[in-house]
Motif scaffolding. Structure first.
Motif, PDB file in Angstrom:
ATOM      1  N   UNK A 104       0.852  -1.202   0.000  1.00  0.00           N
ATOM      2  CA  UNK A 104       0.000   0.000   0.000  1.00  0.00           C
ATOM      3  C   UNK A 104       0.883   1.244   0.000  1.00  0.00           C
ATOM      4  N   UNK A 105       0.472   2.256  -0.758  1.00  0.00           N
ATOM      5  CA  UNK A 105       1.158   3.554  -0.751  1.00  0.00           C
ATOM      6  C   UNK A 105       0.134   4.665  -0.531  1.00  0.00           C
ATOM      7  N   UNK A 106       0.584   5.719   0.141  1.00  0.00           N
ATOM      8  CA  UNK A 106      -0.276   6.870   0.369  1.00  0.00           C
ATOM      9  C   UNK A 106      -0.481   7.637  -0.943  1.00  0.00           C
ATOM     10  N   UNK A 107      -1.550   8.404  -0.989  1.00  0.00           N
ATOM     11  CA  UNK A 107      -1.861   9.193  -2.187  1.00  0.00           C
ATOM     12  C   UNK A 107      -1.019  10.465  -2.217  1.00  0.00           C
ATOM     13  N   UNK A 108      -0.844  11.058  -3.403  1.00  0.00           N
ATOM     14  CA  UNK A 108      -0.127  12.343  -3.479  1.00  0.00           C
ATOM     15  C   UNK A 108      -0.768  13.430  -2.611  1.00  0.00           C
ATOM     16  N   UNK A 109      -2.091  13.421  -2.511  1.00  0.00           N
ATOM     17  CA  UNK A 109      -2.736  14.446  -1.676  1.00  0.00           C
ATOM     18  C   UNK A 109      -2.369  14.271  -0.205  1.00  0.00           C
ATOM     19  N   UNK A 110      -2.228  13.022   0.247  1.00  0.00           N
ATOM     20  CA  UNK A 110      -1.785  12.764   1.622  1.00  0.00           C
ATOM     21  C   UNK A 110      -0.364  13.287   1.822  1.00  0.00           C
ATOM     22  N   UNK A 111       0.519  12.960   0.905  1.00  0.00           N
ATOM     23  CA  UNK A 111       1.939  13.303   1.042  1.00  0.00           C
ATOM     24  C   UNK A 111       2.168  14.813   1.013  1.00  0.00           C
ATOM     25  N   UNK A 112       1.437  15.516   0.163  1.00  0.00           N
ATOM     26  CA  UNK A 112       1.729  16.929  -0.041  1.00  0.00           C
ATOM     27  C   UNK A 112       0.743  17.885   0.627  1.00  0.00           C
ATOM     28  N   UNK A 113      -0.356  17.370   1.190  1.00  0.00           N
ATOM     29  CA  UNK A 113      -1.326  18.295   1.787  1.00  0.00           C
ATOM     30  C   UNK A 113      -1.760  17.922   3.204  1.00  0.00           C
ATOM     31  N   UNK A 114      -1.456  16.714   3.686  1.00  0.00           N
ATOM     32  CA  UNK A 114      -1.937  16.321   5.013  1.00  0.00           C
ATOM     33  C   UNK A 114      -1.189  17.086   6.098  1.00  0.00           C
ATOM     34  N   UNK A 115      -1.960  17.734   6.961  1.00  0.00           N
ATOM     35  CA  UNK A 115      -1.406  18.520   8.069  1.00  0.00           C
ATOM     36  C   UNK A 115      -1.757  17.830   9.380  1.00  0.00           C
ATOM     37  N   UNK A 116      -0.768  17.621  10.227  1.00  0.00           N
ATOM     38  CA  UNK A 116      -0.972  16.952  11.519  1.00  0.00           C
ATOM     39  C   UNK A 116      -0.399  17.830  12.620  1.00  0.00           C
ATOM     40  N   UNK A 117      -1.183  18.033  13.671  1.00  0.00           N
ATOM     41  CA  UNK A 117      -0.723  18.867  14.785  1.00  0.00           C
ATOM     42  C   UNK A 117      -0.860  18.111  16.096  1.00  0.00           C
ATOM     43  N   UNK A 118       0.265  17.676  16.638  1.00  0.00           N
ATOM     44  CA  UNK A 118       0.286  16.992  17.933  1.00  0.00           C
ATOM     45  C   UNK A 118       1.073  17.794  18.966  1.00  0.00           C
TER      46      UNK A 118
END
Length: 512
Positions: free
Chosen positions: A209-223
């Motif tokens: 399985x590979x992540x989508x381009x939108x995940x790689x370049x747009x996913x924002x995570x704040x912990x």
């Protein structure tokens, strides 16, 4: 900090090799180090210190919770562009002043003794913090490797023991002389590039399985605990800015490099742009291959990239590639010890450190500053000791590196801009681009210096405090206090009262 005129003769364009030693004498120093490093070796030491397989991999976990994939990828692209401007501007000044002292010597010549003094202490803090950050990162990865292979539990105490062994290895390797350092760095370049190709290629082919381009370049995570996404994204730039440091190694090794007035400048710039391209490929390859984001971020190996390799390639594949990364990190730490020890040697040669008469001694057999090597690894060990008691201490060590070394890059550039026509460029220069690139570099460094003093997690407690600002304040205070003790003994040859003859007499005593 009033400027002083620069009395050194201007170097002539196309300076031939036989004149490099003469140029060093014109700058006030008697050659005592072995000039056995070529242009590729000079580039290789900065490339090895930047080490995308060290910086990107060790701080990847930090990036996962501080902005996530979007900040890691776009932050890398943006930070790399600004750092290239810093490198170009610094390379121009390096060409005019190719000495082991590098940044502080440039600042001293262009701005006066106090500018040189504070630049030197900042540069030294950054270099020693870098050794601690790099080698402790290698220890973390070694622990993760042992965990996968043999079920080893990487406790803080065991990680610290591995760290000390790595420091000892790097000290010993550096005692054999600059030729071995140069050979190891040349191997390191190809190891890094082949390692990136191998890791990215394996992660592109084998995971189901590979992540989508939108995940790689747009996913924002704040912990982080902070609510403002812009603040979190800004803090997340630490991954890239930390990795893009250490390229002053080319300047620190200039007294041991052939054609240094050109080769050292080229080494700085080439190391940055090659790392910029290869690092982006590495970060993208890792991020596309994430199988479970939360499990990767909280992995029991304590090293999220190890979990990505484990999930995507299995135990054997992950172990093999982790070994590639660990060896790359060992190359990186060895190069950083070389650069830091030359800074210690040069700063001591000009009387700036307590016990300078000891740290400036050079082995007559290997022409290596032996005591400076040992001092560098011992101080790096002390800087990493808080990692025994705090899980956030490693992030603090990396921030100490950035907060120390990054301002030191901009000070000579700012002083060169302020000097105007008084600055006489060397054979490598930017021409009409000098001023715009220089001001971009200065403004960028001013911004990130403030940025990396800010707290990285909320609420701010003893455990989550960003101690980089504290370290910066302590170093500046100690440097100020020590100034009043050592100001009569400190000085580059043209600003010291006793002039160039000082090196002829005192360095003769420093050969062991």
């Amino acid at each position: 900090m009033s400027p002083t005129p620069d009395p050194s003769p201007a170097p002539s364009p196309g300076l031939p090799q036989q004149d490099e030693e003469q140029r060093l004498r014109e700058l006030g120093y008697r050659p005592v180090l072995a000039r056995r490093m070529g242009g590729f070796g000079n580039f290789a030491i900065s490339f090895s210190v930047i080490s995308i397989l060290s910086g990107c991999m060790t701080l990847y976990g930090f990036g996962l919770g501080t902005g996530g994939p979007a900040v890691m990828l776009w932050g890398w692209a943006g930070v790399g562009l600004f750092v290239l401007c810093v490198g170009l501007a610094l390379a121009e000044v390096t060409s005019a002043y190719p000495t082991s002292g590098a940044l502080y010597y440039m600042a001293d010549r262009l701005g006066g003794r106090r500018w040189g003094w504070y630049t030197g202490w900042l540069n030294l803090l950054g270099l020693l913090g870098a050794i601690a950050g790099i080698d402790y990162g290698a220890a973390l990865f070694a622990g993760a490797f042992a965990n996968i292979q043999w079920g080893f539990e990487p406790t803080p105490g065991k990680t610290m023991l591995i760290f000390c062994v790595i420091l000892l290895l790097h000290a010993v390797l550096n005692l054999f002389g600059v030729r071995l350092v140069s050979v190891l760095n040349s191997i390191s370049v190809w190891w890094h590039l082949a390692g990136v190709a191998l890791i990215v290629g394996a992660l592109a082919i084998f995971p189901d399985h590979h992540q989508s381009p939108s995940f790689v370049f747009t996913k924002f995570v704040n912990e982080t605990g902070w609510d403002n996404p812009l603040y979190v994204a800004a803090i997340g730039l630490l991954l890239a800015q930390y990795t893009f440091s250490g390229y002053d190694a080319s300047a620190h090794l200039s007294e041991e490099t052939s054609h240094a007035s050109v080769a050292a400048s080229r080494g700085i710039v080439r190391a940055i742009w090659v790392s910029w391209l290869a690092g982006f490929v590495l970060l993208a390859g890792l991020t596309f291959a994430i199988q479970d984001y939360d499990a990767t971020r909280t992995t029991g190996t304590n090293v999220p990239p190890a979990q990505i390799l484990l999930d995507g390639l299995g135990t054997d594949g992950a172990s093999a590639l982790l070994l590639v990364v660990i060896i790359a990190q060992l190359f990186c730490g060895n190069a950083e010890v070389a650069a830091a020890s030359r800074m210690v040697f040069a700063f001591s040669r000009d009387g700036a450190l307590p016990g300078s008469h000891l740290w400036r001694k050079v082995s007559s057999r290997t022409q290596t500053p032996v005591a400076a090597v040992w001092l560098s690894v011992v101080v790096a060990c002390v800087l990493a000791l808080p990692s025994l008691y705090s899980a956030t201490a490693y992030n603090a060590v990396t921030a100490i590196n950035v907060i120390g070394i990054t301002p030191a890059y901009a000070i000579p550039v700012f002083l060169r801009l302020r000097a105007g026509d008084r600055f006489r460029p060397g054979p490598w220069q930017l021409g009409r681009w000098s001023k715009p690139i220089g001001w971009i570099a200065v403004v960028w460094v001013a911004c990130v210096t403030v940025l990396f003093c800010l707290p990285q997690a909320s609420p701010v407690t003893v455990d989550t405090m960003n101690y980089a600002s504290v370290a910066l304040a302590v170093v500046l205070v100690l440097a100020s206090v020590w100034w009043y003790v050592a100001r009569r003994s400190y000085g580059t040859p043209t600003t010291a009262a006793y002039g160039n003859d000082r090196d002829q007499a005192e360095l003769a005593e420093g050969i062991i």
